[in-house]
Design a protein around this motif. Structure first.
Motif, short mmCIF file in Angstrom:
data_model
loop_
_atom_site.label_atom_id
_atom_site.label_comp_id
_atom_site.label_asym_id
_atom_site.label_seq_id
_atom_site.Cartn_x
_atom_site.Cartn_y
_atom_site.Cartn_z
N GLN A 1 20.28 -58.72 -90.48
CA GLN A 1 19.03 -58.60 -89.77
C GLN A 1 19.37 -58.62 -88.30
O GLN A 1 20.22 -59.33 -87.95
CB GLN A 1 17.99 -59.70 -90.12
N ARG A 2 18.53 -57.81 -87.36
CA ARG A 2 18.90 -57.85 -86.12
C ARG A 2 18.86 -59.16 -85.32
O ARG A 2 19.86 -59.54 -84.55
CB ARG A 2 17.65 -56.94 -85.47
N GLN A 3 17.93 -60.05 -85.78
CA GLN A 3 17.97 -61.50 -85.31
C GLN A 3 19.38 -62.08 -85.62
O GLN A 3 19.60 -62.92 -84.89
CB GLN A 3 16.75 -62.13 -85.60
N GLU A 4 19.70 -62.22 -86.75
CA GLU A 4 20.92 -63.02 -87.34
C GLU A 4 22.05 -62.28 -86.47
O GLU A 4 22.96 -63.09 -86.17
CB GLU A 4 20.84 -62.57 -88.75
N GLN A 5 22.16 -61.09 -86.37
CA GLN A 5 23.23 -60.43 -85.61
C GLN A 5 23.11 -60.67 -84.26
O GLN A 5 24.33 -61.07 -83.50
CB GLN A 5 23.21 -58.91 -85.63
N GLU A 6 22.21 -61.02 -83.48
CA GLU A 6 21.82 -61.47 -82.25
C GLU A 6 22.56 -62.92 -82.08
O GLU A 6 23.18 -63.25 -81.29
CB GLU A 6 20.55 -61.26 -81.67
N ARG A 7 22.14 -63.71 -83.06
CA ARG A 7 22.67 -65.06 -83.13
C ARG A 7 24.34 -65.40 -83.22
O ARG A 7 24.67 -65.88 -82.58
CB ARG A 7 21.72 -65.90 -84.48
N MET A 8 24.65 -64.32 -84.21
CA MET A 8 26.00 -64.62 -84.47
C MET A 8 26.91 -64.10 -83.26
O MET A 8 27.86 -64.51 -82.87
CB MET A 8 26.43 -63.73 -85.58
N LEU A 9 26.44 -63.09 -82.34
CA LEU A 9 27.17 -62.42 -81.23
C LEU A 9 27.18 -63.60 -80.18
O LEU A 9 28.01 -63.96 -79.57
CB LEU A 9 26.46 -61.18 -80.76
N THR A 10 25.80 -64.28 -80.03
CA THR A 10 25.74 -65.44 -79.09
C THR A 10 26.53 -66.47 -79.23
O THR A 10 27.22 -66.98 -78.48
CB THR A 10 24.19 -65.93 -79.00
N GLU A 11 26.78 -66.93 -80.56
CA GLU A 11 27.64 -68.01 -80.75
C GLU A 11 29.02 -67.63 -80.70
O GLU A 11 29.75 -68.35 -80.31
CB GLU A 11 27.54 -68.04 -82.55
N MET A 12 29.42 -66.45 -81.13
CA MET A 12 30.93 -65.99 -80.73
C MET A 12 31.12 -66.13 -79.35
O MET A 12 32.12 -66.56 -78.95
CB MET A 12 31.04 -64.75 -81.44
N LEU A 13 30.20 -65.49 -78.49
CA LEU A 13 30.42 -65.47 -77.12
C LEU A 13 30.48 -67.08 -76.51
O LEU A 13 31.45 -67.29 -75.61
CB LEU A 13 29.34 -64.85 -76.54
N VAL A 14 29.80 -68.04 -77.06
CA VAL A 14 29.69 -69.12 -76.59
C VAL A 14 31.12 -69.89 -77.07
O VAL A 14 31.80 -70.59 -76.11
CB VAL A 14 28.75 -70.15 -77.20
N LYS A 15 31.78 -69.50 -78.28
CA LYS A 15 32.96 -69.99 -78.61
C LYS A 15 34.10 -69.72 -77.81
O LYS A 15 34.78 -70.22 -77.49
CB LYS A 15 33.33 -69.58 -80.04
N ILE A 16 34.06 -68.21 -77.41
CA ILE A 16 35.08 -67.57 -76.79
C ILE A 16 35.10 -68.37 -75.43
O ILE A 16 36.06 -68.70 -74.98
CB ILE A 16 34.78 -66.14 -76.40
N MET A 17 33.83 -68.53 -74.86
CA MET A 17 33.65 -69.27 -73.47
C MET A 17 34.54 -70.62 -73.54
O MET A 17 35.04 -71.20 -72.79
CB MET A 17 32.29 -69.38 -73.06
N ASP A 18 34.28 -71.37 -74.82
CA ASP A 18 34.84 -72.57 -74.91
C ASP A 18 36.39 -72.70 -75.25
O ASP A 18 36.94 -73.79 -75.00
CB ASP A 18 34.19 -73.25 -76.15
N HIS A 19 36.77 -71.58 -75.14
CA HIS A 19 38.31 -71.56 -75.70
C HIS A 19 38.96 -70.32 -74.72
O HIS A 19 40.06 -70.12 -75.10
CB HIS A 19 38.20 -70.92 -77.30
N LEU A 20 38.57 -70.52 -73.71
CA LEU A 20 39.17 -69.49 -72.80
C LEU A 20 40.52 -69.93 -72.50
O LEU A 20 41.32 -68.90 -72.16
CB LEU A 20 38.29 -69.14 -71.50
N GLU A 21 40.88 -71.07 -72.54
CA GLU A 21 42.23 -71.63 -72.08
C GLU A 21 43.27 -71.73 -73.28
O GLU A 21 44.22 -72.08 -73.30
CB GLU A 21 42.24 -72.94 -71.21
N ASP A 22 42.48 -71.61 -74.38
CA ASP A 22 43.29 -71.74 -75.88
C ASP A 22 43.78 -70.48 -76.39
O ASP A 22 43.32 -69.98 -77.29
CB ASP A 22 42.24 -72.47 -76.65
N GLU A 23 44.94 -69.80 -75.95
CA GLU A 23 45.54 -68.68 -76.18
C GLU A 23 45.85 -68.43 -78.05
O GLU A 23 45.30 -67.50 -78.43
CB GLU A 23 47.00 -68.19 -75.40
N PRO A 24 46.29 -69.61 -78.50
CA PRO A 24 46.59 -69.56 -79.76
C PRO A 24 44.98 -69.33 -80.65
O PRO A 24 44.98 -68.41 -81.47
CB PRO A 24 47.07 -70.81 -80.50
N TRP A 25 44.13 -69.99 -80.21
CA TRP A 25 42.85 -69.95 -80.79
C TRP A 25 42.30 -68.39 -80.53
O TRP A 25 41.75 -67.94 -81.42
CB TRP A 25 41.57 -70.82 -80.30
N LEU A 26 42.35 -67.86 -79.54
CA LEU A 26 41.95 -66.52 -79.00
C LEU A 26 42.59 -65.58 -79.90
O LEU A 26 41.96 -64.68 -80.62
CB LEU A 26 42.11 -66.33 -77.65
#
Ligand code: HEM
Length: 135
Positions: free
Chosen positions: A45-70
């Motif tokens: 569903q569109r709403q679910e897709q929006e939620r998943m993208l937001t969550e992934m962007l938040v996680k990426i922001m949390d790991h910007l210095e963590d190259e192995p994670w990225l």
């Protein structure tokens, strides 16, 4: 990657606080400008897709210095995207739409430094996703 971590985190926090529906706006822009990508979406569903993208962007922001994670997470995300049928060209569509959504919400607070930091960060994310997709 050597990114402007502080600027990315601060501007992302500012944008999400002003517009929690940032990813909704992003999909509106993407589907309006690039209707050809629409058929790829439909598992969620569109709403679910929006939620998943937001969550992934938040996680990426949390790991910007963590190259192995990225490398690991974005590699796996990129491999799934290859299976969804995502092409190199579509990464440009998504980058342009995401930057436009951020710009729009940030308004006058969107500086040339924000533009540079985000286009660099998106480029790095897209490269890591596609690196695995090609492997
Ligand atoms: C910064 C780059 C991107 C991020 C962070 C991102 C994030 C995500 C996430 C978290 C999902 C949920 C499913 C999963 O984890 O595999 C997803 C699904 C998906 N993404 Fe992306 N994505 C990106 C780029 C793209 C691009 C360039 C396209 C091309 C149009 C795209 C199209 C899709 C499609 C088609 C799905 C599946 C949708 C569905 O099941 O309905 N994404 N994306």
């Amino acid at each position: 990657m050597s990114l402007n971590v502080e600027l990315l985190r601060n501007s992302f926090a500012m944008v999400v606080e002003r517009e929690p529906q940032l990813t909704r706006r992003f999909y509106d822009i993407l589907f309006t400008r690039y209707p050809q990508v629409r058929p790829l979406f439909g598992r969620n569903q569109r709403q679910e897709q929006e939620r998943m993208l937001t969550e992934m962007l938040v996680k990426i922001m949390d790991h910007l210095e963590d190259e192995p994670w990225l490398a690991q997470q974005l590699g796996a995300l990129g491999a799934r995207h290859r299976d969804y049928g995502v092409t190199a060209e579509m990464y440009d569509f998504v980058g342009a739409s995401l930057l436009e959504a951020l710009r729009e919400v940030a308004g006058n607070d969107w500086t040339p430094a924000c533009e540079a930091a985000w286009s660099e960060a998106y480029g790095a994310i897209a490269r890591l996703m596609q690196a695995s997709a090609q492997a």
